[in-house]
Design an enzyme around this catalytic site. Structure first.
Site, PDB file in Angstrom:
ATOM      1  N   LYS A 279       0.823  -1.206   0.000  1.00  0.00           N
ATOM      2  CA  LYS A 279       0.000   0.000   0.000  1.00  0.00           C
ATOM      3  C   LYS A 279       0.864   1.266   0.000  1.00  0.00           C
ATOM      4  O   LYS A 279       2.046   1.246   0.358  1.00  0.00           O
ATOM      5  CB  LYS A 279      -0.938   0.001   1.218  1.00  0.00           C
ATOM      6  N   ARG A 314      -3.511 -10.807   3.815  1.00  0.00           N
ATOM      7  CA  ARG A 314      -3.748 -10.734   2.369  1.00  0.00           C
ATOM      8  C   ARG A 314      -2.534 -10.062   1.735  1.00  0.00           C
ATOM      9  O   ARG A 314      -2.286  -8.875   1.963  1.00  0.00           O
ATOM     10  CB  ARG A 314      -5.029  -9.931   2.092  1.00  0.00           C
TER      11      ARG A 314
END
Length: 336
Positions: A279, A314
């Site tokens: 991210k 994840r």
């Protein structure tokens, strides 16, 4: 005023008498942090917590979509899209997607999350027919050759219906079942496990100016309400994973606040999924522009999540995460 109870996770082998298991997993706790809006946090003995709340925090999470949540599990990411922020276009051909699933499963992924619509900041909407065409054939091909569970990453009921028919076992909705009113009833109808994620706004606009009164407690309240909504439709609490939605309508400071106190979400009595891989905030903190170069930071955040008791990670970088997780477990718990 509403009171929030956060277990303070511990891993030391010298576990005191009277400590409680955290979600039936690898951590224990003997103290909790009591949070009330507008007040300073305070520490309290876990034994003084309301027994019903304590039971939700400490109860084993069991097996969801084939995953034994008494130990950390790795969810491999497979984006069959041309425009995902990290791997867009790499695996949208069926043969490439199937090969990628095989690779991730062999590297340690115990479930694969397949998505046909990019949810990166600024991403455009994808039509139902297109998203279905991207995902259902890949899921069918994968499940015909592999027993690894498949999660469908979608906000849309028609896409999820076709994915379940093709062999998917879990519905992962980044909108937290707020985007398509037919999706939650579909999950209840099919008795399908789900992951309910928090996001502020739509992917196209979510990073424009995210704001919260208290990001940790606001996200908790949203997830609590959605879990109640889903159980009201007939889904069992033990079928529902929760995801605080790192990077979805959050600033750097919001993301860090959620990660620092991630264990609060165990109070919902649901497994926690953490999706922070590659991210933007990792790039900001590590001065790494290219998302594909954020593996070390992603692994560090994944392990930080495990220290807070997150059951499902994840990730894009399965092999590296699996190796780091194996060593972390050996160093903290010994070889099992």
């Amino acid at each position: 005023m509403k009171t929030y109870i956060r277990a303070i996770p511990q891993f030391d082998p010298a576990r005191p008498v009277g400590a409680f298991d955290l979600a039936g997993g690898w951590a224990w706790f003997s103290q909790v942090e009591v949070l009330i809006r507008g007040q300073s946090p305070r520490i309290q003995a876990a034994s003084e917590v309301d027994p019903e709340v304590l039971a939700r925090i400490s109860a084993p999470r069991g097996v969801v979509a084939g995953l034994d949540l008494s130990r950390p599990q790795i969810m491999g990411i497979l984006n069959v899209t041309p425009d995902s922020f990290s791997d867009g276009g790499e695996f949208n051909a069926p043969d490439a997607a199937i090969a990628r699933v095989h690779d991730m499963a062999s590297q340690g992924a115990t479930i694969i999350d397949i998505g046909g619509e990019s949810t990166r900041p600024g991403a455009s909407h994808v039509a139902i027919a297109e998203e279905t065409a991207r995902t259902a054939p890949v899921i069918a091909a994968v499940t015909a050759k592999s027993d690894v569970p498949i999660s469908i990453d979608t906000r849309k009921a028609p896409v999820a219906r076709e994915a379940l028919a093709a062999g998917a076992t879990l519905i992962n909705d980044v909108s937290g079942f707020t985007w398509d009113g037919d999706l939650a009833p579909l999950a209840a109808e099919k008795d399908a496990p789900v992951c309910v994620m928090h996001a502020q706004g739509d992917p196209a606009t979510m990073q424009d100016d995210p704001s919260y009164d208290d990001v940790l407690l606001d996200v908790y309240d949203f997830l609590e309400a959605q879990v109640s909504f889903l159980t009201g439709l007939g889904l069992r609490r033990e079928q529902i994973m929760v995801d605080p939605g790192i990077g979805f309508g959050k600033t750097l400071e919001h993301n860090l606040a959620l990660l620092q106190r991630l264990s609060l979400f165990h109070t919902l009595g649901c497994p926690i999924l953490l999706g922070a891989s590659r991210k933007r905030f990792i790039g900001t903190l590590s001065n790494t522009v290219d998302a594909q170069d954020r593996m070390p930071g992603s692994v560090a955040v994944a392990l930080a999540g495990v220290t807070q008791g997150a059951q499902v990670l994840r990730v894009h970088d399965v092999a590296e995460t699996a190796q780091a997780l194996a060593l972390w477990q050996a160093a903290t718990k010994g070889i099992e």
